[in-house]
Design a protein around this motif. Structure first.
Motif, PDB file in Angstrom:
ATOM      1  N   LEU A 268       0.831  -1.203   0.000  1.00 17.49           N
ATOM      2  CA  LEU A 268       0.000   0.000   0.000  1.00 17.49           C
ATOM      3  C   LEU A 268       0.867   1.256   0.000  1.00 17.49           C
ATOM      4  N   VAL A 269       1.895   1.273   0.827  1.00 14.38           N
ATOM      5  CA  VAL A 269       2.792   2.431   0.896  1.00 14.38           C
ATOM      6  C   VAL A 269       3.534   2.617  -0.425  1.00 14.38           C
ATOM      7  N   GLN A 270       4.015   1.517  -1.009  1.00 16.43           N
ATOM      8  CA  GLN A 270       4.731   1.612  -2.277  1.00 16.43           C
ATOM      9  C   GLN A 270       3.845   2.176  -3.379  1.00 16.43           C
ATOM     10  N   GLN A 271       2.591   1.748  -3.398  1.00 16.19           N
ATOM     11  CA  GLN A 271       1.655   2.280  -4.398  1.00 16.19           C
ATOM     12  C   GLN A 271       1.465   3.780  -4.222  1.00 16.19           C
ATOM     13  N   GLN A 272       1.289   4.214  -2.989  1.00 16.00           N
ATOM     14  CA  GLN A 272       1.039   5.626  -2.735  1.00 16.00           C
ATOM     15  C   GLN A 272       2.274   6.487  -3.001  1.00 16.00           C
ATOM     16  N   MET A 273       3.440   5.910  -2.813  1.00 12.38           N
ATOM     17  CA  MET A 273       4.668   6.670  -3.045  1.00 12.38           C
ATOM     18  C   MET A 273       4.814   7.077  -4.506  1.00 12.38           C
ATOM     19  N   THR A 274       4.264   6.269  -5.417  1.00 16.13           N
ATOM     20  CA  THR A 274       4.353   6.604  -6.841  1.00 16.13           C
ATOM     21  C   THR A 274       3.476   7.790  -7.202  1.00 16.13           C
ATOM     22  N   TRP A 275       2.441   8.047  -6.368  1.00 17.44           N
ATOM     23  CA  TRP A 275       1.519   9.139  -6.648  1.00 17.44           C
ATOM     24  C   TRP A 275       1.745  10.348  -5.733  1.00 17.44           C
ATOM     25  N   ASN A 276       2.392  10.114  -4.609  1.00 19.95           N
ATOM     26  CA  ASN A 276       2.498  11.154  -3.592  1.00 19.95           C
ATOM     27  C   ASN A 276       3.966  11.408  -3.234  1.00 19.95           C
ATOM     28  N   PRO A 277       4.577  12.452  -3.786  1.00 18.43           N
ATOM     29  CA  PRO A 277       5.994  12.748  -3.501  1.00 18.43           C
ATOM     30  C   PRO A 277       6.253  13.032  -2.024  1.00 18.43           C
ATOM     31  N   SER A 278       5.291  13.662  -1.341  1.00 23.03           N
ATOM     32  CA  SER A 278       5.499  13.982   0.071  1.00 23.03           C
ATOM     33  C   SER A 278       5.555  12.715   0.918  1.00 23.03           C
ATOM     34  N   LEU A 279       4.761  11.694   0.547  1.00 21.91           N
ATOM     35  CA  LEU A 279       4.809  10.424   1.262  1.00 21.91           C
ATOM     36  C   LEU A 279       6.160   9.753   1.051  1.00 21.91           C
ATOM     37  N   LYS A 280       6.657   9.812  -0.173  1.00 24.00           N
ATOM     38  CA  LYS A 280       7.962   9.234  -0.478  1.00 24.00           C
ATOM     39  C   LYS A 280       9.045   9.881   0.365  1.00 24.00           C
ATOM     40  N   GLU A 281       8.955  11.206   0.535  1.00 22.41           N
ATOM     41  CA  GLU A 281       9.941  11.921   1.347  1.00 22.41           C
ATOM     42  C   GLU A 281       9.850  11.501   2.815  1.00 22.41           C
ATOM     43  N   ARG A 282       8.613  11.329   3.336  1.00 21.46           N
ATOM     44  CA  ARG A 282       8.436  10.931   4.735  1.00 21.46           C
ATOM     45  C   ARG A 282       9.025   9.547   4.989  1.00 21.46           C
ATOM     46  N   VAL A 283       8.792   8.634   4.036  1.00 24.22           N
ATOM     47  CA  VAL A 283       9.303   7.270   4.197  1.00 24.22           C
ATOM     48  C   VAL A 283      10.826   7.247   4.149  1.00 24.22           C
ATOM     49  N   GLU A 284      11.402   8.042   3.227  1.00 26.81           N
ATOM     50  CA  GLU A 284      12.853   8.020   3.048  1.00 26.81           C
ATOM     51  C   GLU A 284      13.591   8.770   4.145  1.00 26.81           C
ATOM     52  N   THR A 285      12.982   9.849   4.659  1.00 29.60           N
ATOM     53  CA  THR A 285      13.669  10.670   5.664  1.00 29.60           C
ATOM     54  C   THR A 285      13.170  10.422   7.074  1.00 29.60           C
ATOM     55  N   GLY A 286      11.938   9.856   7.209  1.00 27.46           N
ATOM     56  CA  GLY A 286      11.382   9.623   8.543  1.00 27.46           C
ATOM     57  C   GLY A 286      10.950  10.894   9.227  1.00 27.46           C
ATOM     58  N   ASN A 287      10.591  11.916   8.441  1.00 26.61           N
ATOM     59  CA  ASN A 287      10.205  13.201   9.027  1.00 26.61           C
ATOM     60  C   ASN A 287       8.860  13.129   9.732  1.00 26.61           C
ATOM     61  N   VAL A 288       8.702  13.928  10.808  1.00 26.40           N
ATOM     62  CA  VAL A 288       7.427  14.110  11.487  1.00 26.40           C
ATOM     63  C   VAL A 288       7.033  15.565  11.337  1.00 26.40           C
ATOM     64  N   ILE A 289       5.856  15.927  11.819  1.00 21.57           N
ATOM     65  CA  ILE A 289       5.377  17.297  11.686  1.00 21.57           C
ATOM     66  C   ILE A 289       6.206  18.233  12.552  1.00 21.57           C
ATOM     67  N   PRO A 290       6.833  19.255  11.967  1.00 19.69           N
ATOM     68  CA  PRO A 290       7.634  20.169  12.773  1.00 19.69           C
ATOM     69  C   PRO A 290       6.760  21.147  13.549  1.00 19.69           C
ATOM     70  N   ASN A 291       7.258  21.563  14.725  1.00 26.09           N
ATOM     71  CA  ASN A 291       6.590  22.583  15.529  1.00 26.09           C
ATOM     72  C   ASN A 291       5.141  22.260  15.818  1.00 26.09           C
ATOM     73  N   ARG A 292       4.873  21.012  16.123  1.00 25.34           N
ATOM     74  CA  ARG A 292       3.506  20.620  16.457  1.00 25.34           C
ATOM     75  C   ARG A 292       3.492  20.010  17.850  1.00 25.34           C
ATOM     76  N   LYS A 293       2.432  20.266  18.592  1.00 22.29           N
ATOM     77  CA  LYS A 293       2.327  19.793  19.967  1.00 22.29           C
ATOM     78  C   LYS A 293       2.375  18.261  20.010  1.00 22.29           C
ATOM     79  N   THR A 294       3.179  17.752  20.936  1.00 19.67           N
ATOM     80  CA  THR A 294       3.289  16.319  21.125  1.00 19.67           C
ATOM     81  C   THR A 294       2.225  15.843  22.090  1.00 19.67           C
ATOM     82  N   PHE A 295       1.495  14.805  21.713  1.00 19.23           N
ATOM     83  CA  PHE A 295       0.448  14.275  22.569  1.00 19.23           C
ATOM     84  C   PHE A 295       1.069  13.420  23.672  1.00 19.23           C
ATOM     85  N   THR A 296       0.589  13.567  24.878  1.00 18.41           N
ATOM     86  CA  THR A 296       1.061  12.755  25.994  1.00 18.41           C
ATOM     87  C   THR A 296      -0.118  11.957  26.544  1.00 18.41           C
ATOM     88  N   PHE A 297       0.179  10.856  27.175  1.00 19.52           N
ATOM     89  CA  PHE A 297      -0.871   9.964  27.673  1.00 19.52           C
ATOM     90  C   PHE A 297      -0.664   9.706  29.159  1.00 19.52           C
TER      91      PHE A 297
END
Length: 297
Positions: A268-297
């Protein structure tokens, strides 16, 4: 002399039939996996669902059902029994959702089934140690009961070995749903959280941007949990006739379930990577959302 068409003229033009047919073709969906026909996942799915020794229950937020990259539908096609409850609140009066949850809790009580609610929190117990202890204790009790009943010649029905309950939604939605569920499920259900997570989990299959590192999709969570729960048979042969293909070790079943689920997610991820460049970047770099509140439990 022929007048050139203006943007206003083009606005009223009727598309050619060929364009309508192509547009309709792109909207066709596979009846089994409910994905667009061009990105059907059926070839990656098992021919028949794995039959679990327990039961998987997913409490899904209504908004998740509409998401194109939702993974819960794939769970239903990969493992059984698998029950999906949809809602965000539990009505005080009788309703299908409320009745289903109460029936599930009552079943766990009546049949003394180990019931695990997988969700992080200060009261959550370590998953591996807790599930292994409860399943081992229940297994010894069941064997004793089975031996006693066997002497009388009564037929012993196979009971569920566990119930695994997970929540499907964004982390903010999941926190709200957990707060609603807690009074109904606890203390019958034991709240557990993963104490050991493989390094590649939460990084390899980034279908969405996450608020913090290490968070996983619902399918990843279930794959990791079932891989452990179905593998807690300590290598004993599963019951069945000699020579049957189902005479496999329980540890192998757990490993196969985990591998199959993660294989589907990877495709599923491989299929989406061909259509979504931002997803490909997230998978390759492991980026998370910058400057966003971290949820705690």
């Amino acid at each position: 002399q022929k007048r050139e068409k203006t943007p206003r003229d083009r606005m009223w033009e009727v598309p050619e039939v060929t364009e309508q047919v192509e547009s309709q073709a792109t909207r066709e969906k596979c009846l089994r996996c409910e994905r667009p026909a061009s990105v059907c996942l059926c070839s990656a799915l098992p021919c028949t669902p794995f039959i679990l020794s327990g039961k998987l229950v997913v409490f899904q937020h209504p908004h998740e059902q509409k998401r194109k990259l939702g993974t819960v539908k794939l769970l239903e096609l990969c493992v059984q029994p698998c029950e999906i409850y949809r809602g965000r609140r539990i009505p005080k009066n009788s309703s299908p959702l409320r009745d289903a949850i109460l029936d599930l809790v009552q079943q766990a009580k009546d049949e003394e089934i180990p019931f695990f609610l997988l969700f992080p929190g200060p009261n959550a117990l370590p998953f591996s140690k807790t599930t292994k202890e409860l399943l081992h204790s229940k297994s010894r009790t069941s064997e004793g009961e089975k031996g006693e009943k066997g002497e009388t010649g009564e037929k012993v029905t196979e009971k569920l070995k566990y119930i695994l309950f997970v929540i499907d939604g964004t982390w903010q939605q999941a926190k709200e749903m957990f707060a609603v569920l807690s009074p109904y499920l606890i203390p019958t259900a034991t709240q557990v959280v993963f104490d050991e997570i493989p390094q590649d989990m939460g990084k390899k299959y980034k279908l969405r941007t996450e608020p913090q590192e290490g968070l996983m999709t619902t399918l990843e969570v279930v794959a990791l949990a079932l891989g452990s729960l179905e593998g807690n048979g300590e290598g004993k042969e599963s019951e069945g006739k000699e020579g049957e293909e189902d005479g496999r070790k329980e540890g192998q079943v757990g490993r196969r379930v985990k591998e199959e689920l993660l294989h589907v997610l990877e495709i599923l991820v491989q299929q989406q990577m061909t259509w979504n460049p931002s997803l490909k970047e997230r998978v390759e770099t492991g980026n998370v959302i910058p400057n966003r509140k971290t949820f705690t439990f």
